[in-house]
Design an enzyme around this catalytic site. Structure first.
Site, PDB file in Angstrom:
ATOM      1  CD  GLU A 179      58.196  34.475  65.272  1.00  0.00           C
ATOM      2  OE1 GLU A 179      58.153  34.485  64.022  1.00  0.00           O
ATOM      3  OE2 GLU A 179      59.026  33.829  65.655  1.00  0.00           O
ATOM      4  CG  LEU A 180      54.093  40.080  62.587  1.00  0.00           C
ATOM      5  CD1 LEU A 180      55.261  41.491  62.109  1.00  0.00           C
ATOM      6  CD2 LEU A 180      53.548  40.375  63.597  1.00  0.00           C
ATOM      7  CE  LYS A 190      45.151  39.702  73.576  1.00  0.00           C
ATOM      8  NZ  LYS A 190      43.825  38.423  73.099  1.00  0.00           N
ATOM      9  CB  CYS A 216      51.632  32.441  60.312  1.00  0.00           C
ATOM     10  SG  CYS A 216      52.851  31.587  61.041  1.00  0.00           S
ATOM     11  CD1 TRP A 229      42.078  33.598  66.597  1.00  0.00           C
ATOM     12  CD2 TRP A 229      42.156  32.443  65.106  1.00  0.00           C
ATOM     13  NE1 TRP A 229      42.048  34.811  65.697  1.00  0.00           N
ATOM     14  CE2 TRP A 229      42.492  33.812  64.599  1.00  0.00           C
ATOM     15  CE3 TRP A 229      42.625  31.198  64.680  1.00  0.00           C
ATOM     16  CZ2 TRP A 229      42.524  33.562  63.274  1.00  0.00           C
ATOM     17  CZ3 TRP A 229      42.895  31.311  63.221  1.00  0.00           C
ATOM     18  CH2 TRP A 229      42.684  32.387  62.541  1.00  0.00           C
ATOM     19  CB  SER A 240      47.728  39.588  61.277  1.00  0.00           C
ATOM     20  OG  SER A 240      46.790  41.766  62.136  1.00  0.00           O
ATOM     21  CD  GLU A 284      49.248  34.636  56.321  1.00  0.00           C
ATOM     22  OE1 GLU A 284      49.454  34.087  56.536  1.00  0.00           O
ATOM     23  OE2 GLU A 284      48.794  35.847  57.206  1.00  0.00           O
TER      24      GLU A 284
END
Ligand code: NAD
Length: 485
Positions: free
Chosen positions: A253-254, A177, A287, A153, A232, A384
């Site tokens: 992509e975390l 999704k 991120c 989001w 995450s 973080e």
């Protein structure tokens, strides 16, 4: 003309599926906490249908020439350009970021689609000379198959557009999704693709009663050949495990926890101001957001004083109001997470230089917050904050601070500021991250979020695979050797 929050749908096999007579979720405006729409969620049968449609459509889309596929992407780019201000408005209403930030994000979308359209036409193979004259050895690249993508989001336009464009440009089909908190922006992007003539089933959009219901069904579906996730690290690990059971390709992509090393030879006040303004964009929910500042002891007090002065002047508010410099957090649970983060830092002996509390009233607001001298034992030094909180810590020993900067399992972005060229080189080589900013917070083009030509991705538990750059398309291609006598 005012933009309204329109009916929310899903898109399965070319059919728009409304919320009528279906289970729905509430979508909230985070600036007010008010419900603004009802989102239909997929049943197991819907997900099976989406997976089957993406498999059927794959045959058709793969068989089209890359040239013809590129035309669809370029048309979609033109439509997005026309609709940019409406889409930005929708994003601010459902996600909260100031309108100017939403507009900047949406402005980038056509560029991404056009670049991927071109790059999709250059997925060249090669000819490898044989050891015998009768043999021909050719390597070609083929689309991997239907791809299930999951987007968060925080950048509700950029991340869906980047995934859809790369997947489609590679010749794959896509089920996306998007985050249930920010569905309208992703749906507006999907509408642009449909209006540009993407064949039925090539792009499908679904939502879940819980995200896990969708990811479990799609990742285990025999039709799905690859997974692309942004979110995450904890969820990324879980999805990777599920994908491994079917030996399916993944792009992950975390999370990150970006260190910033500030040497004493910089323009101290100028950099403090630049950093403070940058940090609170998107309410710190990014991120690659700078989160751990390590400032040389000899300039720390000046740096912190100017940083705090700027932060105190930041005006939080509804992203639609002119003058708002920082919007709300994307949902209520992030406000609780911020409070817990600050309280934990205090308990461990960290100082709160400003902010530190939720903002009373409607919506999901938290004060822009500066913490200082926070020990490594505090939670915020390990995970973080993903919100409007920054840590300013001081250092004297560069080797020790490099060890600390690299000491977490994450490695997405890292930054260093110095005028010393040799030191800049050393820091860029020794910081462990997929993206390094030297004397800049701009990773890629300074005026763009997520420039299409540069790869974006992390190392260690921040993930693997890249989005953007030629690497972004490669992620959805397989290699085939043809040996012919
Ligand atoms: P969360 O882990 O519940 O959700 C993060 C994202 O992952 C959401 O978009 C969610 O829809 C999705 N998700 C969650 N479980 C999933 C599943 N089983 N299958 C598929 N998708 C799933 O956390 P949250 O409270 O929404 O956000 C907090 C944390 O998420 C932050 O601390 C941050 O680390 C991470 N996050 C990272 C990014 C990023 O850009 N890397 C973006 C958003 C959130």
């Amino acid at each position: 003309m005012a933009v309204t929050y329109y009916d929310l749908n899903m898109l399965i096999d070319g059919e728009w599926i409304s919320a009528k007579d279906r289970e729905t979720l509430a979508v909230l405006n985070p600036a007010t906490g008010e419900e603004i729409g009802r989102l239909p969620v997929a049943t197991r049968a819907d997900l099976d249908r989406a997976a089957a449609a993406s498999a059927r459509a794959f045959g058709e889309w793969k068989a089209m020439s890359a040239y013809a596929r590129a035309k669809v992407l370029v048309r979609a780019a033109a439509i997005l350009r026309e609709r940019a201000s409406d889409i930005a408005h929708l994003m601010t209403v459902e996600q909260g970021k100031p309108l100017a930030e939403a507009q900047m994000e949406v402005r980038n979308l056509p560029d991404i689609l056009e670049w991927d359209a071109e790059e999709g036409r250059r997925t060249y193979g090669r000819v490898i000379p044989s050891r015998v004259p009768e043999q021909r050895q050719i390597v070609i690249k083929e689309p991997v198959g239907p791809v299930a993508t999951f987007t968060p989001w925080n950048f509700p336009a950029l991340i869906p557009a980047r995934k859809i464009a790369a997947v489609l440009a590679a010749g794959c089909t896509c089920i996306i999704k998007p985050a249930e908190e920010t569905p309208a922006t992703a749906l507006a992007i999907a509408r642009a693709f449909v209006d540009a003539g993407v064949p039925e089933g090539v792009l499908n959009v679904v939502f879940g009663r819980t995200p896990a219901e969708v990811s479990e069904a799609l990742i285990s579906s025999p039709h799905i050949r690859a997974i692309s996730f942004t979110g995450s690290t904890a969820v990324g690990k879980h999805l990777s495990e599920m994908a491994a059971r079917g030996v399916k390709r993944t792009v992950m992509e975390l999370g990150g926890h970006a260190p910033v090393i500030v040497m004493p030879d910089v323009d101290v006040e100028g950099l403090a101001e630049q950093a403070a303004r940058r940090k609170y964009r998107n309410s710190g929910q990014g991120c690659v957001n700078p989160t751990r500042f390590y400032v040389h002891d000899s300039i720390f007090d000046r740096f912190a004083a100017r940083f705090v002065e700027i932060v105190r002047s930041i005006k939080p508010g509804n992203g639609l109001d002119s003058g708002t410099q920082m919007g709300p957090l994307a949902h209520a649970r992030r406000v609780d997470a911020m409070k817990e983060c600050v309280d934990d830092a205090r308990r461990h002996g960290g100082k709160v230089l400003c902010g530190g509390e939720p903002i009373e009233g409607r919506g999901f607001f938290f004060q822009p917050t500066v913490l200082a001298d926070v020990p490594g034992s505090a939670h915020i030094m390990k995970e973080e904050p993903f919100g409007p909180i920054v840590v300013l810590n001081r250092f004297a020993d560069l080797d020790a601070v490099l060890r600390e900067a690299n000491g977490l399992p994450y490695g997405l972005a890292a930054y260093a500021f110095t005028r010393d060229g040799a030191l800049a080189h050393r820091l860029s080589m020794q910081l462990e991250a997929g993206m390094i900013g030297i004397n800049t917070f701009a990773l890629g083009a300074p005026d763009a979020i997520g420039a299409p030509e540069t790869p974006f991705g992390g190392v260690k538990e921040s993930g693997y695979g890249s989005e953007g750059g030629t690497e972004g398309i490669d992620a959805y291609l397989t290699v085939k050797l043809i040996s012919q006598f």
